[in-house]
Motif scaffolding. Sequence first.
Motif, PDB file in Angstrom:
ATOM      1  N   ILE A 103      -2.670  14.976 -36.719  1.00 38.41           N
ATOM      2  CA  ILE A 103      -1.783  16.108 -36.426  1.00 38.41           C
ATOM      3  C   ILE A 103      -2.393  17.435 -36.867  1.00 38.41           C
ATOM      4  CG2 ILE A 103       0.492  17.116 -36.900  1.00 38.41           C
ATOM      5  CD1 ILE A 103       0.598  14.642 -35.150  1.00 38.41           C
ATOM      6  N   THR A 104      -2.855  17.499 -38.133  1.00 34.85           N
ATOM      7  CA  THR A 104      -3.366  18.766 -38.667  1.00 34.85           C
ATOM      8  C   THR A 104      -4.874  18.877 -38.583  1.00 34.85           C
ATOM      9  OG1 THR A 104      -3.618  17.938 -40.928  1.00 34.85           O
ATOM     10  CG2 THR A 104      -1.464  18.815 -40.315  1.00 34.85           C
ATOM     11  N   GLY A 105      -5.562  17.720 -38.474  1.00 38.56           N
ATOM     12  CA  GLY A 105      -7.016  17.731 -38.448  1.00 38.56           C
ATOM     13  C   GLY A 105      -7.645  17.825 -39.824  1.00 38.56           C
ATOM     14  N   GLU A 106      -6.842  17.866 -40.879  1.00 38.97           N
ATOM     15  CA  GLU A 106      -7.370  18.034 -42.219  1.00 38.97           C
ATOM     16  C   GLU A 106      -7.797  16.698 -42.822  1.00 38.97           C
ATOM     17  OE1 GLU A 106      -8.090  21.034 -43.143  1.00 38.97           O
ATOM     18  OE2 GLU A 106      -7.182  21.568 -41.244  1.00 38.97           O
ATOM     19  N   SER A 107      -8.959  16.704 -43.509  1.00 40.76           N
ATOM     20  CA  SER A 107      -9.515  15.468 -44.060  1.00 40.76           C
ATOM     21  C   SER A 107      -8.807  15.026 -45.332  1.00 40.76           C
ATOM     22  CB  SER A 107     -11.005  15.666 -44.356  1.00 40.76           C
ATOM     23  OG  SER A 107     -11.180  16.726 -45.278  1.00 40.76           O
ATOM     24  N   LYS A 160     -11.335  24.270 -38.388  1.00 40.29           N
ATOM     25  CA  LYS A 160     -12.062  24.313 -39.672  1.00 40.29           C
ATOM     26  C   LYS A 160     -12.729  22.981 -40.002  1.00 40.29           C
ATOM     27  CE  LYS A 160     -10.066  23.845 -43.733  1.00 40.29           C
ATOM     28  NZ  LYS A 160     -10.840  22.796 -44.417  1.00 40.29           N
ATOM     29  N   THR A 161     -11.906  21.967 -40.227  1.00 45.20           N
ATOM     30  CA  THR A 161     -12.401  20.698 -40.753  1.00 45.20           C
ATOM     31  C   THR A 161     -13.245  19.935 -39.739  1.00 45.20           C
ATOM     32  OG1 THR A 161     -10.429  20.541 -42.121  1.00 45.20           O
ATOM     33  CG2 THR A 161     -11.726  18.540 -41.873  1.00 45.20           C
ATOM     34  N   GLY A 162     -14.488  19.637 -40.115  1.00 46.32           N
ATOM     35  CA  GLY A 162     -15.375  18.884 -39.244  1.00 46.32           C
ATOM     36  C   GLY A 162     -16.091  19.751 -38.231  1.00 46.32           C
ATOM     37  N   GLY A 188     -21.363  40.198 -29.384  1.00 46.40           N
ATOM     38  CA  GLY A 188     -20.093  40.877 -29.151  1.00 46.40           C
ATOM     39  C   GLY A 188     -18.926  39.935 -28.953  1.00 46.40           C
ATOM     40  N   ILE A 189     -19.060  38.684 -29.395  1.00 42.97           N
ATOM     41  CA  ILE A 189     -17.994  37.689 -29.235  1.00 42.97           C
ATOM     42  C   ILE A 189     -17.134  37.658 -30.496  1.00 42.97           C
ATOM     43  CG2 ILE A 189     -17.495  35.237 -28.880  1.00 42.97           C
ATOM     44  CD1 ILE A 189     -20.189  35.078 -27.358  1.00 42.97           C
ATOM     45  N   TYR A 190     -15.833  37.778 -30.329  1.00 40.81           N
ATOM     46  CA  TYR A 190     -14.882  37.795 -31.433  1.00 40.81           C
ATOM     47  C   TYR A 190     -14.655  36.364 -31.924  1.00 40.81           C
ATOM     48  CZ  TYR A 190     -10.755  39.314 -34.101  1.00 40.81           C
ATOM     49  OH  TYR A 190      -9.865  39.602 -35.101  1.00 40.81           O
ATOM     50  N   THR A 191     -14.732  36.141 -33.248  1.00 38.04           N
ATOM     51  CA  THR A 191     -14.637  34.786 -33.796  1.00 38.04           C
ATOM     52  C   THR A 191     -13.359  34.601 -34.616  1.00 38.04           C
ATOM     53  OG1 THR A 191     -15.967  35.454 -35.712  1.00 38.04           O
ATOM     54  CG2 THR A 191     -17.132  34.466 -33.857  1.00 38.04           C
ATOM     55  N   VAL A 192     -12.707  33.446 -34.407  1.00 35.53           N
ATOM     56  CA  VAL A 192     -11.431  33.146 -35.066  1.00 35.53           C
ATOM     57  C   VAL A 192     -11.469  31.718 -35.605  1.00 35.53           C
ATOM     58  CG1 VAL A 192      -8.925  32.938 -34.746  1.00 35.53           C
ATOM     59  CG2 VAL A 192     -10.199  34.677 -33.484  1.00 35.53           C
ATOM     60  N   MET A 193     -10.855  31.489 -36.772  1.00 30.67           N
ATOM     61  CA  MET A 193     -10.723  30.136 -37.320  1.00 30.67           C
ATOM     62  C   MET A 193      -9.260  29.719 -37.305  1.00 30.67           C
ATOM     63  SD  MET A 193     -11.759  28.642 -41.097  1.00 30.67           S
ATOM     64  CE  MET A 193     -10.283  29.255 -41.937  1.00 30.67           C
ATOM     65  N   LEU A 194      -8.983  28.519 -36.759  1.00 31.58           N
ATOM     66  CA  LEU A 194      -7.630  27.958 -36.740  1.00 31.58           C
ATOM     67  C   LEU A 194      -7.631  26.687 -37.587  1.00 31.58           C
ATOM     68  CD1 LEU A 194      -6.893  28.208 -32.903  1.00 31.58           C
ATOM     69  CD2 LEU A 194      -6.325  29.877 -34.658  1.00 31.58           C
ATOM     70  N   THR A 195      -6.704  26.592 -38.536  1.00 31.97           N
ATOM     71  CA  THR A 195      -6.694  25.423 -39.409  1.00 31.97           C
ATOM     72  C   THR A 195      -5.286  25.049 -39.842  1.00 31.97           C
ATOM     73  OG1 THR A 195      -7.480  24.543 -41.529  1.00 31.97           O
ATOM     74  CG2 THR A 195      -7.084  26.898 -41.431  1.00 31.97           C
ATOM     75  N   GLY A 196      -5.088  23.777 -40.126  1.00 24.40           N
ATOM     76  CA  GLY A 196      -3.813  23.312 -40.657  1.00 24.40           C
ATOM     77  C   GLY A 196      -3.765  23.407 -42.163  1.00 24.40           C
ATOM     78  N   ASP A 197      -4.866  23.857 -42.765  1.00 22.01           N
ATOM     79  CA  ASP A 197      -4.946  23.952 -44.221  1.00 22.01           C
ATOM     80  C   ASP A 197      -4.136  25.140 -44.748  1.00 22.01           C
ATOM     81  OD1 ASP A 197      -5.785  23.159 -46.740  1.00 22.01           O
ATOM     82  OD2 ASP A 197      -7.845  22.826 -46.061  1.00 22.01           O
ATOM     83  N   SER A 198      -4.025  25.211 -46.078  1.00 20.51           N
ATOM     84  CA  SER A 198      -3.229  26.264 -46.726  1.00 20.51           C
ATOM     85  C   SER A 198      -3.887  27.634 -46.558  1.00 20.51           C
ATOM     86  CB  SER A 198      -3.086  25.966 -48.220  1.00 20.51           C
ATOM     87  OG  SER A 198      -4.354  26.056 -48.860  1.00 20.51           O
ATOM     88  N   ALA A 232      -3.879  30.159 -40.712  1.00 20.79           N
ATOM     89  CA  ALA A 232      -3.723  28.957 -41.533  1.00 20.79           C
ATOM     90  C   ALA A 232      -2.430  28.215 -41.199  1.00 20.79           C
ATOM     91  CB  ALA A 232      -3.747  29.335 -43.011  1.00 20.79           C
ATOM     92  N   GLU A 233      -2.335  26.973 -41.723  1.00 23.95           N
ATOM     93  CA  GLU A 233      -1.137  26.135 -41.601  1.00 23.95           C
ATOM     94  C   GLU A 233      -0.691  25.975 -40.143  1.00 23.95           C
ATOM     95  OE1 GLU A 233       1.775  27.770 -44.224  1.00 23.95           O
ATOM     96  OE2 GLU A 233       0.486  27.605 -45.990  1.00 23.95           O
ATOM     97  N   CYS A 234      -1.677  25.744 -39.268  1.00 23.57           N
ATOM     98  CA  CYS A 234      -1.403  25.616 -37.825  1.00 23.57           C
ATOM     99  C   CYS A 234      -1.237  24.153 -37.421  1.00 23.57           C
ATOM    100  CB  CYS A 234      -2.543  26.213 -36.996  1.00 23.57           C
ATOM    101  SG  CYS A 234      -2.714  27.987 -37.118  1.00 23.57           S
ATOM    102  N   LEU A 235      -0.088  23.810 -36.845  1.00 20.68           N
ATOM    103  CA  LEU A 235       0.090  22.518 -36.191  1.00 20.68           C
ATOM    104  C   LEU A 235      -0.524  22.619 -34.789  1.00 20.68           C
ATOM    105  CD1 LEU A 235       3.735  21.665 -37.279  1.00 20.68           C
ATOM    106  CD2 LEU A 235       1.633  20.565 -38.065  1.00 20.68           C
ATOM    107  N   PRO A 236      -0.721  21.502 -34.088  1.00 21.72           N
ATOM    108  CA  PRO A 236      -1.359  21.544 -32.769  1.00 21.72           C
ATOM    109  C   PRO A 236      -0.710  22.523 -31.797  1.00 21.72           C
ATOM    110  CG  PRO A 236      -1.223  19.293 -33.513  1.00 21.72           C
ATOM    111  CD  PRO A 236      -0.490  20.108 -34.525  1.00 21.72           C
TER     112      PRO A 236
END
Length: 638
Positions: free
Chosen positions: A187-191, A337-339, A481-491, A509-513
Amino acid sequence: MSSEAKSLTQEIQKVSFIEKIKPHAELIAAAVSGLLIVAGWLFDKYDNEVDSIIAYLLAFVIGGFAKAKEGIEETYENKELNVEMLMIFAAIGSAIIGYWTEGAVLIFIFAVSGALETYTMNKSHKEISSLMELQPEEALLIKNGVEKRIPTSELQVGDQILVKPGERIPSDGMIVKGKTNIDEAAITGESMPVSKGDQEEVFAGTVNLTGSITVQVTKASSDTLFQKIIQLVQSAQSEKSPSQLFIERFEGTYVKAVLAVVILMFFIPHFLLDWSWHESFYRAMILLVVASPCALVASIMPATLSAISNGAKHGILVKGGVHLENLSSLEAIAFDKTGTLTKGRPEVTEVIVNDGLDREDLLWKAASIENHSNHPLAQAIVKYAKQQLNRELLHPDSLEDLPGWGVKASIGLEHWKIGKADFVGKEMADAFANGKAKELASLGNTLVFVEINGALSAMIALKDVVREETKIAIDQLKQKGIYTVMLTGDSQTTASAIAAESHVDQFFAECLPEEKVEQLKELKNKFKTVAMVGDGINDAPALAIANVGIAMGEGTDVALETADIVLMKNDLPRIAEAVRLSQRMNKIIKQNVIFSISVIMLLIASNFFQLLDLPFGVIGHEGSTILVILNSLRLLKS
């Protein structure tokens, strides 16, 4: 074995063989068509005209059946001609004027494109099936103190179910009894497993790792978060790309225009320019051949295949030309994020031991205790100790696992407790090593505390560390010139620390699918083309809805199936390389398209002014095709 049994076995094997080759039927038909074209050409070369025509006719029928059937059915349903019909008319026109090879080659090219389209559709169905397999089919219902296994689909809101260690949770619900650690990677992808107890929410498809829990169902099986993931993937994959929609709008007009001009060419010159019927028919057939989009098709497919082959040599697996094409206009890219940005597994980053204690001895004994646990944090500590110490681990005199808290053990006269802060005393843990815990936690570390005979003795910090190549990859993309974003289910705290280390422009942060999908939609509103990079089941909906989905090669099967591009060696800098390859490909395709259209227009004009005979029309038409293919083959070079 009896004759009836043998017959049945043979029948089963036959059916099995047919089922295996069925998804590849169009590709096999295209290959057979190509072989027949070669045979027809050889027969013609050695003046065996009858056999040559038979070979070409078979190439027409075998190679063109699937696309002809599709074109006729779509024409009937939509009441509008399409490119498939134009290709059929052009091939027939070539045969009528005696140029069988031309018509057969047109059919062959179209058959190959149809086979690739069918292959992609089959892959789509396979990935949905892979998702469905992860949700348990049965649940252990507890009613009036009696346990009974029932289909998951029969669960109702309010039912109580028992989930044992190692089992997947069959439905969304609330824990009403027991404590455990749950792997929520689906669900969250977190290890990192999450400790959960009374009145805490659990999700279908996640794995109960340690203790038995009783869960009260809060959602029907059709409304679970896991089912939403499946629905999001299906919905995203049904959306058509802008280029596909443009082609669908354009093709009807193109076909009508060409056929209208061919008909006019048959009648008008006869009445206005005093051409004979034979000359008018001859010129109309030449027009049908030279106006067919054979050169235009060759402008794109060989370039695309060459670019895809080039990418494959460098560990970039692209599932279709449209995905590689989209990369050239990439403006933003989101990363799980994770993996993806991180290695996907916890590693020990720091061990702090009280003054007066032997660090190596404490680590050795702690690892010996943790060696009896399957918890990822415990295994990370064991791995670290084995790397640091050249000693065999011992066996504790006693050991008790407390799900959700930690572990108790005895070694000689020493009584050990290893676990989270609340297990050894929150206040003491926060004050340990002059408040070092807070600092390490702010850097994204998970903390494990060690208590010996009632005294807090050590703190072990673990973290899912950022990949070495992550910073290089992000910096390369930002330079373009590419904008970078991180999506994660972590805190929020962990996400902030990882984002800073990774050099990304922004993080959520704290993103569900479903929240990852919403963030992707927001990015698509702001930027023209958006990519998503992920490796887990939870990333599948976001990978599907992005303009380009990119999966890590070591990711889950569902992520690999859903993604448009796979980095086979988990090498993030390859993304920037894929963007460069895409830009080269699009430049060559643009050259090919301009050249092929110019040649077609020149041939049409020459035919109208009676300056072009059929042999020269064929030479011009096929010559332009050969030239654009040779230009495309330049993409095979690194």
